[in-house]
Design a protein around this motif. Sequence first.
Motif, PDB file in Angstrom:
ATOM      1  N   TRP A  96       0.825  -1.208   0.000  1.00 28.76           N
ATOM      2  CA  TRP A  96       0.000   0.000   0.000  1.00 28.76           C
ATOM      3  C   TRP A  96       0.861   1.261   0.000  1.00 28.76           C
ATOM      4  CZ3 TRP A  96      -0.268   3.520   4.209  1.00 28.76           C
ATOM      5  CH2 TRP A  96      -1.229   4.526   4.077  1.00 28.76           C
ATOM      6  N   GLN A  97       0.503   2.200  -0.860  1.00 30.59           N
ATOM      7  CA  GLN A  97       1.201   3.482  -0.895  1.00 30.59           C
ATOM      8  C   GLN A  97       0.189   4.552  -1.287  1.00 30.59           C
ATOM      9  OE1 GLN A  97       4.883   3.386  -2.983  1.00 30.59           O
ATOM     10  NE2 GLN A  97       5.375   5.526  -2.578  1.00 30.59           N
ATOM     11  N   PRO A  98      -0.144   5.455  -0.362  1.00 33.98           N
ATOM     12  CA  PRO A  98      -1.148   6.486  -0.666  1.00 33.98           C
ATOM     13  C   PRO A  98      -0.599   7.530  -1.631  1.00 33.98           C
ATOM     14  CG  PRO A  98      -0.152   6.904   1.465  1.00 33.98           C
ATOM     15  CD  PRO A  98       0.407   5.587   0.987  1.00 33.98           C
ATOM     16  N   ALA A 101       1.182  12.027   1.470  1.00 37.03           N
ATOM     17  CA  ALA A 101       1.679  11.684   2.798  1.00 37.03           C
ATOM     18  C   ALA A 101       0.543  11.778   3.815  1.00 37.03           C
ATOM     19  CB  ALA A 101       2.819  12.621   3.189  1.00 37.03           C
ATOM     20  N   GLN A 102       0.540  10.868   4.765  1.00 37.33           N
ATOM     21  CA  GLN A 102      -0.553  10.768   5.722  1.00 37.33           C
ATOM     22  C   GLN A 102      -0.180  11.362   7.081  1.00 37.33           C
ATOM     23  OE1 GLN A 102      -3.764   8.966   4.766  1.00 37.33           O
ATOM     24  NE2 GLN A 102      -2.688   9.849   3.014  1.00 37.33           N
ATOM     25  N   HIS A 123       8.575   1.078   5.702  1.00 35.03           N
ATOM     26  CA  HIS A 123       7.762   1.469   4.546  1.00 35.03           C
ATOM     27  C   HIS A 123       6.589   2.332   4.990  1.00 35.03           C
ATOM     28  CE1 HIS A 123       5.266   1.278   0.966  1.00 35.03           C
ATOM     29  NE2 HIS A 123       4.304   0.718   1.688  1.00 35.03           N
ATOM     30  N   LEU A 124       5.931   1.962   6.087  1.00 35.07           N
ATOM     31  CA  LEU A 124       4.787   2.739   6.554  1.00 35.07           C
ATOM     32  C   LEU A 124       5.221   4.103   7.090  1.00 35.07           C
ATOM     33  CD1 LEU A 124       2.661  -0.037   8.314  1.00 35.07           C
ATOM     34  CD2 LEU A 124       2.354   0.948   6.029  1.00 35.07           C
ATOM     35  N   GLN A 127       5.502   6.719   4.577  1.00 33.72           N
ATOM     36  CA  GLN A 127       4.259   7.284   4.038  1.00 33.72           C
ATOM     37  C   GLN A 127       3.695   8.401   4.933  1.00 33.72           C
ATOM     38  OE1 GLN A 127       3.895   5.929   1.057  1.00 33.72           O
ATOM     39  NE2 GLN A 127       5.487   4.481   1.725  1.00 33.72           N
TER      40      GLN A 127
END
Length: 270
Positions: A96-98, A101-102, A123-124, A127
Amino acid sequence: RFCLKENIMSDWDPELYLRFEAERTRPARELLARIHHPHAMKVSDLGCGPGNSTALLAQAWPTAQVTGVDTSLNMLNKAQERLPQCTFVQSDISHWQPDEAQDVIYANAALQWVLDHETLLPHLVAQLADNGVLAIQMPDNLNQPSHALMRKVAAEGPWESLNGEAESVRKKLLTTEEYYDLLALQGCEVDIWRTTYYHVMPSASAIIDWLSSTGLRPFLDKLSEDQRPEFLRRYLCELEQVYTPRADGKVLLAFPRLFIVARNVENGAI
């Protein structure tokens, strides 16, 4: 004596999962309570399931763009019906990659199903926006009788050759220290703790109802329709030897969970 819907093996069953919604949502609330990000505008719920945890995020940040992510189409359909104002995406968490940026990436009882946390967590974090928060809660119950006994039954029955396949789906978590170091090396400020819940269940068979939508699925998935009733009968017999009735006739299901709240402070200010 226990309920097992036939379609549990084809996909995650939202109705079965939500049968214990109050118990499953309590850790989600307690994880959310430790996140301080009052102005979050981009919020993602990884492994959102039927939307019970997503609803908490939408309430906490009513002006944010809240996105739920799950691999199960059944779960996503249930969540979208429940929360039409939110966005839901079918995706594998590990890839998963939005698009943006979250501010908050939230994963309640989801990452235990994803392998290679040494790669996944960096990885998370990548993001996250500056000062963004990665919030994780994972069951840490593989050594509890509820799970040790399902492995025991799997190893002793006519289906013993399938046991290794089932166990490979979910691995033991890293140690608390390993998670701390992994996230600290990514420039995060880390809050980490463990809680053991004692869920009051009406009987030992209710534990099977609980686990049929989660921990039992990898084992049941490998069995034929003819084998499942016998597997569950043997498993229930084992459970009843350990989860004996308390003074009021109910049983206590001990359920340890690991919580992590990591803030990306390398380039952001607290």
